[in-house]
Design a protein around this motif. Structure first.
Motif, short mmCIF file in Angstrom:
data_model
loop_
_atom_site.label_atom_id
_atom_site.label_comp_id
_atom_site.label_asym_id
_atom_site.label_seq_id
_atom_site.Cartn_x
_atom_site.Cartn_y
_atom_site.Cartn_z
N GLY A 192 -23.50 91.27 3.66
CA GLY A 192 -22.35 90.46 4.00
C GLY A 192 -21.59 90.98 5.21
O GLY A 192 -22.18 91.26 6.26
N PHE A 193 -20.27 91.13 5.05
CA PHE A 193 -19.43 91.62 6.13
C PHE A 193 -19.23 93.13 6.05
O PHE A 193 -18.23 93.66 6.53
CB PHE A 193 -18.07 90.91 6.08
N LEU A 194 -20.18 93.80 5.44
CA LEU A 194 -20.23 95.26 5.39
C LEU A 194 -21.63 95.65 5.83
O LEU A 194 -22.47 96.08 5.05
CB LEU A 194 -19.93 95.73 3.97
N THR A 195 -21.89 95.43 7.13
CA THR A 195 -23.24 95.49 7.68
C THR A 195 -23.22 96.29 8.98
O THR A 195 -22.23 96.27 9.71
CB THR A 195 -23.78 94.07 7.94
N GLY A 196 -24.33 96.98 9.26
CA GLY A 196 -24.39 97.75 10.49
C GLY A 196 -25.80 98.06 10.90
O GLY A 196 -26.77 97.59 10.29
#
Length: 427
Positions: A351-355
C-alpha cells in the motif's frame, strides 16, 4: 544569527530528521510543506505516518477550530467527556462493528510506545508469564519495554541497560524461503524437555515500517495466529504505523483474515497529527485494576474531535478504501518502474508503506538526499538504511504521486546513473 542557530545552540543533538531536511518549515496543506525561504516540498513522509489524511485537512481543521472556540474540554485524563463518548461510539460503529471485532478500548497514553507498553504489561498480567517473543528487524518504540522487543541494535543501545525477558524469532522470509519459519518454534513449544518457557505473547508488525518494509504474507500471518491459539499465547499486532488505512484496509491484518488478541494503534488515529493512542483488547483480557496503567495525557479531547471527524469523513463506507488501494497500486507501479532499471533493486512493502531496496546500502540515503534538493521529503528504512521508504498521505492526488515518483527517478539517475534498458525483462 542564522535562522537555525537557536536549534544548534539549545536543542539536543539527538534530533535527526532536521539533519536530512534542514529547511525551517512554516505552513503545510495536503501533501505540501512550505519553508520560510519560499520553497515548497512535496511530502512523502506524512509525519512518519501520523498524517494519513495530509496536513491540515479542511474537514478535520474546521471540526477542531469549532471545538476549541466553543470552550470545550481539552484535558480530562480518563474522565467522561462528550467528545470521548462520541469518539467511542463512532469507532465502534465505523470500525469495529463492520468488521465484527469485539474489543474493549483502552487509552494508554498519547504515543505508539505507550500502547505497546500497555499491551506487553497486560499480556504478562493475564498469562502470568514474563517472556515476550518478537521478530527480527522489528521496531515497537523507544521506551524500555518497547525497546526490549525491538530488533534495531542502534536503538536498543540507547537503553543503557540489558533488555531482558524477550527473544527474537525470524520474520517472514528471513531465511529466503529456505527454512520453514515456525518449525523450530512449534517443536520447542510442544516439547516439555526443550527448556524453552512458553511466552506470554508474540508481538508482530504486518509490515515492518522501520525494519526495511518487509511485509508478511497473509498465509504467514494466519500460521502465526494459529500457532498462538494452539499454544495459548497472546497475539499482539502493532498497527501503530501500518494501521489506519496505510496498507489499504483500516487494519493491516484484515488481508490475512485474523483477529489478534491485542491491537496497538496510534499515529494517525487522531487523523490530524494530534497525540493519541489506543490499545484494543479482547473483553476477557480486560484485567487491569483501576489505575493500574494510566497516564496524564490519555484524555486529549482535541484528538477525540479530529479522530471522530476522520472516521466519519473517510470510513463511513468503502469509497475511501477503494481510492487508497488504487493510489497504492499507482505508487507500486511507479516504484517498480524505477527498481526495474537497476540490478538487484526490489520493491518492498504494501500500500502506502512501500519502498525500494537497493543492493548498495548507501544508495537509498543518497537518493533521499538528492530528492530533498529537488523538493521531495522521503526517508529511508532498514537496519542499514538500505530501503528508500515512501509514505505519502492517503489523500494524495494522482498528479502529486506521479510528481514524487518522477523526482525519485531523477534522483536515482543522479546517484546511480541512467537505468539499464531491458533490465526489467531480464529480472
Amino acid at each position: 544569527m542564522s535562522s537555525t542557530s537557536i536549534f544548534d545552540e539549545l536543542e539536543s543533538q539527538v534530533r535527526s530528521y532536521c539533519r536530512n531536511w534542514p529547511a525551517t518549515f512554516t505552513t503545510a496543506s495536503g501533501s505540501s510543506m512550505h519553508a520560510e525561504d519560499g520553497r515548497s516540498y512535496l511530502d512523502f513522509f506524512a509525519g512518519a505516518g501520523a498524517l494519513n489524511y495530509g496536513h491540515n485537512h479542511p474537514v478535520l481543521l474546521e471540526a477542531l477550530i469549532e471545538y476549541l472556540r466553543s470552550g470545550g474540554i481539552v484535558h480530562s485524563l480518563d474522565m467522561h467527556t462528550a467528545t470521548k463518548r462520541e469518539f467511542l461510539r463512532t469507532f465502534r460503529d465505523r470500525i469495529l462493528a463492520p468488521r465484527d471485532l469485539d474489543y474493549k478500548v483502552m487509552f494508554p497514553g498519547p504515543t505508539g510506545t505507550n500502547t505497546v507498553e500497555s499491551a506487553l504489561k497486560l499480556a504478562r498480567k493475564v498469562t502470568g508469564r514474563q517472556h515476550i517473543l518478537s521478530f527480527t528487524n522489528a521496531f515497537h518504540g523507544m521506551t524500555l519495554g518497547a525497546l526490549s522487543v525491538t530488533g534495531n541494535s542502534m536503538k536498543r543501545n540507547g537503553a543503557g541497560l540489558p533488555l531482558t525477558n524477550s527473544s527474537k524469532i525470524p520474520y517472514d522470509d528471513y531465511f529466503s524461503g529456505a527454512t520453514e519459519d515456525f518449525l523450530w518454534l512449534e517443536r520447542v513449544l510442544s516439547d516439555s524437555g526443550s527448556g524453552v518457557d512458553k511466552p506470554a505473547a508474540i508481538i508482530v508488525e504486518s509490515v515492518q515500517g522501520e525494519g526495511g518494509l518487509s511485509a508478511a504474507r497473509p498465509e504467514w500471518m494466519r500460521a502465526l495466529s494459529e500457532l498462538c491459539r494452539a499454544h495459548e499465547i497472546l497475539l499482539i499486532v502493532d498497527d501503530v504505523q501500518a494501521g489506519c488505512g496505510r496498507t489499504g484496509d483500516f487494519f493491516s491484518f484484515e488481508e490475512a483474515g485474523i483477529t489478534p488478541d491485542i491491537v496497538c494503534l496510534s499515529k494517525s488515529i487522531s487523523g490530524f497529527g494530534l497525540p493519541m493512542a489506543l490499545t484494543l483488547i479482547r473483553p476477557e483480557l480486560d484485567q487491569f485494576a483501576p489505575g493500574e496503567h494510566n497516564g496524564t495525557f490519555r484524555g486529549h479531547n482535541p484528538a477525540f474531535v479530529t479522530g471522530t471527524a476522520a472516521l466519519n469523513h473517510f470510513w463511513s463506507d468503502d469509497t475511501f478504501v477503494g481510492q487508497v488501494k488504487e493510489r497504492g497500486d499507482e505508487l507500486h507501479d511507479g516504484l517498480s518502474r524505477i527498481a526495474n532499471g537497476y540490478e538487484g533493486a526490489v520493491v518492498k512493502g504494501r500500500g502506502f508503506l512501500t519502498g525500494i531496496k537497493f543492493p548498495d546500502t548507501s544508495a537509498a540515503s543518497r537518493i533521499a538526499a538528492a530528492s530533498y534538493q529537488r523538493g521531495l521529503l522521503v526517508e529511508t528504512s532498514g537496519p542499514e538504511d538500505e530501503v528508500l521508504k515512501t509514505m505519502p498521505a492517503l489523500t494524495i492526488t494522482s498528479d502529486e504521486l506521479r510528481s514524487g515518483v518522477d523526482i525519485i527517478e531523477a534522483a536515482a539517475t543522479e546517484v546511480l546513473g541512467a537505468p539499464v534498458a531491458g533490465l526489467a525483462a531480464a529480472k
